[in-house]
Design an enzyme around this catalytic site. Sequence first.
Site, PDB file in Angstrom:
ATOM      1  N   HIS A 150     -80.396 102.737 -60.832  1.00 44.91           N
ATOM      2  CA  HIS A 150     -80.216 104.226 -60.601  1.00 44.91           C
ATOM      3  C   HIS A 150     -80.093 104.442 -59.184  1.00 44.91           C
ATOM      4  CE1 HIS A 150     -82.003 104.074 -64.838  1.00 44.91           C
ATOM      5  NE2 HIS A 150     -80.903 104.789 -64.946  1.00 44.91           N
TER       6      HIS A 150
ATOM      7  N   CYS B 277     -83.624  91.116 -65.987  1.00 39.34           N
ATOM      8  CA  CYS B 277     -84.914  90.830 -65.160  1.00 39.34           C
ATOM      9  C   CYS B 277     -85.708  90.150 -66.091  1.00 39.34           C
ATOM     10  CB  CYS B 277     -85.377  92.087 -64.861  1.00 39.34           C
ATOM     11  SG  CYS B 277     -86.969  91.839 -64.138  1.00 39.34           S
TER      12      CYS B 277
ATOM     13  N   GLU C 245     -83.064 100.247 -70.706  1.00 33.81           N
ATOM     14  CA  GLU C 245     -83.872  99.378 -70.790  1.00 33.81           C
ATOM     15  C   GLU C 245     -84.919  99.359 -72.284  1.00 33.81           C
ATOM     16  OE1 GLU C 245     -86.663  98.368 -67.765  1.00 33.81           O
ATOM     17  OE2 GLU C 245     -88.150  97.743 -69.551  1.00 33.81           O
TER      18      GLU C 245
ATOM     19  N   CYS D 100     -94.820  95.452 -65.738  1.00 31.30           N
ATOM     20  CA  CYS D 100     -94.165  94.680 -64.663  1.00 31.30           C
ATOM     21  C   CYS D 100     -94.716  95.017 -63.489  1.00 31.30           C
ATOM     22  CB  CYS D 100     -92.745  95.227 -64.536  1.00 31.30           C
ATOM     23  SG  CYS D 100     -92.048  95.232 -62.928  1.00 31.30           S
TER      24      CYS D 100
ATOM     25  N   SER E  27     -83.746 108.049 -61.937  1.00 33.37           N
ATOM     26  CA  SER E  27     -84.591 106.821 -62.038  1.00 33.37           C
ATOM     27  C   SER E  27     -85.913 107.125 -62.525  1.00 33.37           C
ATOM     28  CB  SER E  27     -84.912 106.220 -60.383  1.00 33.37           C
ATOM     29  OG  SER E  27     -85.953 105.683 -60.482  1.00 33.37           O
ATOM     30  N   SER E  28     -86.205 106.102 -63.450  1.00 32.30           N
ATOM     31  CA  SER E  28     -87.403 106.474 -64.206  1.00 32.30           C
ATOM     32  C   SER E  28     -88.839 106.106 -63.473  1.00 32.30           C
ATOM     33  CB  SER E  28     -87.452 105.725 -65.442  1.00 32.30           C
ATOM     34  OG  SER E  28     -88.698 105.821 -66.117  1.00 32.30           O
TER      35      SER E  28
HETATM   36  S1  SF4 Z   1     -88.874  97.408 -62.331  1.00 33.94           S
HETATM   37 FE1  SF4 Z   1     -89.813  95.165 -62.987  1.00 33.94          FE
HETATM   38  S2  SF4 Z   1     -88.957  94.840 -64.889  1.00 33.94           S
HETATM   39 FE2  SF4 Z   1     -87.588  96.377 -63.896  1.00 33.94          FE
HETATM   40  S3  SF4 Z   1     -85.997  95.172 -62.671  1.00 33.94           S
HETATM   41 FE3  SF4 Z   1     -87.572  95.598 -61.434  1.00 33.94          FE
HETATM   42  S4  SF4 Z   1     -89.031  93.838 -61.387  1.00 33.94           S
HETATM   43 FE4  SF4 Z   1     -87.769  93.655 -63.267  1.00 33.94          FE
END
Ligand code: SF4
Length: 384
Positions: free
Chosen positions: A60, A125, A155, A260, A289-290
């Site tokens: 984002h 990811c 996601e 994460c 962007s969340s």
């Molecule tokens: S925020 Fe965390 S889960 Fe999302 S892409 Fe980045 S490292 Fe991966």
Amino acid sequence: MQDPRKRDFSPVVLDFGPVRFYLARHFGFCYGVENAIEISYKALEENPNKNVYLLSQMIHNQEVNGDLEDRGIRFIMDTEGNSLMDWDEVTADDVVIIPAFGTTVEIEKQLRSKGIQTEQYNTTCPFVEKVWNRAEKLGGQDHTVIIHGKSEHEETRATFSHSDRHAASIIIRNMEEAKLLAGIIRGERDLNEFYELFSGKYSEGFDAEKDLQKIGVVNQTTMLATETQAIADYLKRVMKEHYPDDPEVEHFADTRDTLCYATNDNQDATYQLMKTKVDLAFVVGGYNSSNTSHIVELLESKFPTYFIKSEEELLSSKEVQHFNLHSQQAGTSTDYIPENTPLNVAITSGASCPDTLIDRVMMKFLSFFDEVKPVEEVLSEITQ
Ligand code: SF4
């Protein structure tokens, strides 16, 4: 370097004289985003004569996406999953990059049926994949998967689709929805209300009577970690009370490990920023962007906080353009810089923001002040 185990989340103070920046200890790009961007540039380099597509926006961040587009990458879908081009244009000779958020099982199938090797440039990811694996495991133990996330986020759509293959699944957005679900579980609400309350957010064939007897919670990795934890703790309590003859609480599966690390670190560093006494805060990142929005939510509960995309939004020392999370609109604020000196300013960014943007925001902000110490001097002070 001084904190290899990342135990210290307190901000770094950069004292420029009239302005003191409190820079979050962890901010910006996470492993997943960095990896995805590197692979995208590699895909372009390795395939100079091919069409290179990105399934949807890589991250984002308009600046990064714009740069990729300038180099020839095309986006197949927008962030809501609407097609931006005719899927028929994509052929087996083309390269398609799967973004860090991953994609749905259905889209992956569609790409494979065209003869596209999705594994070649799949940047999903590993922390997102970990959530999918956890969901699969929950399904194997007959647990329903509760996904804490935003149903419209790529996601979450991808996680739902992967989870749905192995387990009955529901998406809940927040604690409010967790409480509605608890009402159904406890029998305080009619079972049929479930289908109305969670319309479009549960898997096909979901049976509210049977499928809410054993549950586990996973999350969209960029949600507020503390909120996911609070929801998981709450639902665990609900199951414990509802099934008093289940001392091991087998009706609830603990899933702490799907949070994460990067989101956690950026959020922990934000909590430390909140302990400071600053006059204002900047959060740099894409408006959609969340994880950045969650950082803004935290900081604005303490300080006047400006959510900006780049240094260009610092229009002058009198005006700043920024995004308002509540109205979901960008607007301009005037006289945003208090007159006290030195001025204390907190600064951080979300996981989709390149570090250079933070640099540029600090430099632009400093340009509004006189007698600012040179960067080298400030840096030498913190590395002494
Ligand atoms: S925020 Fe965390 S889960 Fe999302 S892409 Fe980045 S490292 Fe991966």
